[in-house]
Design an enzyme around this catalytic site. Structure first.
Site, short mmCIF file in Angstrom:
data_model
loop_
_atom_site.label_atom_id
_atom_site.label_comp_id
_atom_site.label_asym_id
_atom_site.label_seq_id
_atom_site.Cartn_x
_atom_site.Cartn_y
_atom_site.Cartn_z
N HIS A 125 -4.30 -1.97 -6.43
CA HIS A 125 -5.81 -1.65 -6.71
C HIS A 125 -5.82 -0.38 -6.84
CE1 HIS A 125 -6.96 -4.47 -3.49
NE2 HIS A 125 -6.99 -5.29 -4.48
N THR A 126 -6.59 0.27 -7.80
CA THR A 126 -6.42 1.69 -8.18
C THR A 126 -8.46 2.21 -8.26
OG1 THR A 126 -5.02 1.40 -10.16
CG2 THR A 126 -6.90 3.08 -10.18
N ASP A 181 -18.72 -2.01 -20.16
CA ASP A 181 -18.09 -1.75 -20.47
C ASP A 181 -17.51 -1.78 -21.61
OD1 ASP A 181 -16.77 -0.37 -18.47
OD2 ASP A 181 -15.98 0.90 -19.47
N ASP A 214 -6.64 -8.34 -10.83
CA ASP A 214 -7.27 -7.25 -10.85
C ASP A 214 -8.86 -6.83 -12.48
OD1 ASP A 214 -4.90 -6.47 -11.57
OD2 ASP A 214 -4.15 -8.51 -12.97
#
Length: 568
Positions: free
Chosen positions: A180-181, A476, A152
């Site tokens: 997987h995105t 971020d 991930d």
């Protein structure tokens, strides 16, 4: 025959005269002690005379095997008009063999340059000859993207970035337990079996022999992503599947669930598998009763017989298992027709790609280093090699063809399921990371456990994989934290651990030493250049580089392709 005897007698006489002459000169030299230059000159004359005398003797020998052996020792190419060159074949037409089993000297073709035993040659396309013993530099090398933690990490995003100009994108291990995105043009695609590079309309996607394939899952995944956007249009034309890949059947998935229940009852805890049948499928592969893609697309009657035997094997092992054999065979027969146009010989496919015209070949690793069956936090691991060695065995790629190896590292650490997690944060900070990072498994939807970045763990992953550079993702997510901690050492009973422990009982009880770095408390989501990152964020990245002694090549500050900042 008379000439032969005469040559032999002359050779023997020459040797006799040479020996006596040498003794004479040595006696004279010893008495008169001439200058050093004079001595060296006389010795050189003796050596030359000795050499040619021996050559005359060898020339007179009729035994071709002995003659070939002596010529080889003297490192001399026999004259092409000699008796040996003139008689390169035996009476039965076979090539004369030397003492060590190698072919004897062949008669050279007209105009062909004769080479010695020490310069074996091979012809090239241009007609030139190239030494067989000179190491060949691979024409094409594969670029590898691997997870460096427990999965991930955002590998799909890195692969998608590199796949934009790739010619071939490969999966080498795992199954649809991976997730997987990839976000392209504001469309979010989810991949489990398909390589993320399938979104590149010009690239060929390849599923290698090391992958285990659940056919209903493969085609269902393609259909779902087709409905999301245009990225997967024409995917069948650009997907290739190795004929040696093993198949995951529905009963493998059912067995996966039964095994998890048994572990829970027997030991009070399970492994936290995805229940996608990956472990049982790899078990069938290791037990040598599994079925491969080549079996399904060949004679279906033979496949059916093997399938029934395998199903019975699992039913005998797990009495509670309920398998509708006829229904699954009917479904598989339909999938065989869909699958057949996609199947290729994976070994030859990769060999041709590696040794043919210049190509960019990308390998997308599934899972991650700490889930590797050999090097991960065993037994809380997956069932395949998701480190760099799995690239070679899962695709049929020789090690010398492995080029750049990029390790993908999340700016913090996450883990799905159970198992040791030294830097885990079971507090508000952990909840913040989980909510801001949307840390839910792509495959199972389970909540991911979150913690600080663990550089001890990543250094260990680097030892196994040899990362040439790092892709640091999700920086971020740390934007709101006033301070950030990084795990830099492990202690047990106040004693430092020199290595990452293999024993999970030890890893469970380690105490982590942290370095505390200042946060930047501002958004980095719109930053597209490293120099525009807050100084504290730059310091965080440099700290990681200095500790690992591996450069950071990309920094991710968002979900899109454009949010990947390239440093070099």
């Amino acid at each position: 025959m008379a000439d032969t005897y005469l040559s032999l007698i002359i050779g023997i006489l020459q040797l006799f005269l040479l020996v006596t002459d040498a003794i004479f000169y040595l006696v004279i030299l010893d008495i008169n002690c001439p200058s050093q230059n004079h001595t060296e000159f006389l010795l050189m004359i003796q050596v030359i005379s000795f050499y040619w005398s021996v050559m005359g003797l060898v020339y007179s020998i009729q035994d071709e095997h002995l003659k070939t052996f002596l010529y080889a020792l003297l490192s001399v190419v026999p004259d092409k008009h000699s008796s040996m060159a003139a008689d390169s074949t035996m009476s039965n037409g076979q090539e004369t063999a030397s003492l060590d089993g190698e072919p004897a000297f062949k008669r050279p073709r007209e105009g062909e340059h004769v080479e010695s035993l020490h310069t074996l040659k091979e012809p090239t396309e241009s007609g030139q000859v190239k030494s067989l013993r000179t190491p060949k530099e691979p024409k094409n090398k594969v670029t590898v993207v691997l997870g460096a933690q427990w999965g991930d990490e955002g590998k799909g995003k890195v692969v998608d970035l590199l796949a934009m100009d790739a010619d071939i994108v490969c999966r080498c291990q795992g199954g649809n337990n991976a997730g997987h995105t990839v976000v392209v043009d504001s469309v979010e695609y989810d991949f489990h079996l398909l390589p993320s590079g399938v979104l590149n309309q010009k690239a060929v996607s390849f599923i290698g022999n090391g992958v285990v394939i659940h056919l209903p899952g493969l085609f269902d995944e393609a259909e779902k992503n087709l409905k999301k956007g245009k990225g997967l249009q024409g995917w069948q034309e650009r997907l290739k599947i190795s004929d040696r890949a093993h198949i995951v059947f529905n009963f493998h998935q059912a067995v996966d669930g039964i095994q998890e229940q048994q572990r829970q009852l027997q030991a009070g805890k399970n492994l936290g598998t995805t229940k996608k049948g990956i472990g049982p499928a790899y078990s069938s592969k290791a037990a040598r009763n599994g079925l491969r893609v080549c079996d399904l697309v060949s004679s279906f009657s033979v496949f059916e017989e093997k399938f029934r035997v395998l199903a019975k094997h699992f039913c005998d092992m797990y009495p509670s298992l309920n398998v509708d054999v006829d229904k699954e065979l009917q479904d598989l027969k339909g999938y065989a027709e869909k699958l057949r146009p996609l199947v290729t010989d994976g070994v030859y496919f990769m060999h041709k790609a590696l040794n043919g015209p210049s190509k960019k070949i990308l390998v997308e690793g599934a899972n991650a280093a700490l889930l590797d069956i050999d090097f991960g936090t065993y037994p809380f691991v997956t069932s395949s090699n998701c480190t760099v060695g799995g690239v070679c065995t899962g695709l049929g790629v020789p090690p010398c063809y492995v080029g750049q190896v990029y390790g993908v590292v999340k700016a913090y650490t996450t883990r799905v399921g159970v198992g040791a997690f030294p830097t885990e944060l079971d507090n508000d900070i952990g909840n913040t990371l989980q909510s801001r990072g949307r840390e839910f498994g792509v495959t199972t939807g389970r909540r991911r456990r979150c913690g600080w970045l663990d550089l001890v763990l990543i250094r260990y992953a680097h030892m196994v994989n040899g990362f040439t550079a790092i892709a640091l993702t999700k920086l971020d997510i740390l934007d709101t934290l006033p301070e950030i901690k990084v795990g830099v050492a492990y202690f047990v009973d106040n004693e430092p651990l020199p290595n990452f422990p293999a024993n999970m009982d030890v890893l469970t009880h380690v105490t982590v030493k942290y370095e505390t770095l200042p946060g930047w408390c501002c958004s980095t989501e719109d930053v597209r250049c490293f120099d525009d990152l807050p100084p504290q964020a730059q310091k965080y990245i440099r700290f990681i580089e200095d500790f690992l002694q591996v450069p950071v090549k990309w920094v991710g500050v968002g979900k899109s392709r454009e949010s990947m900042i390239k440093l070099f």
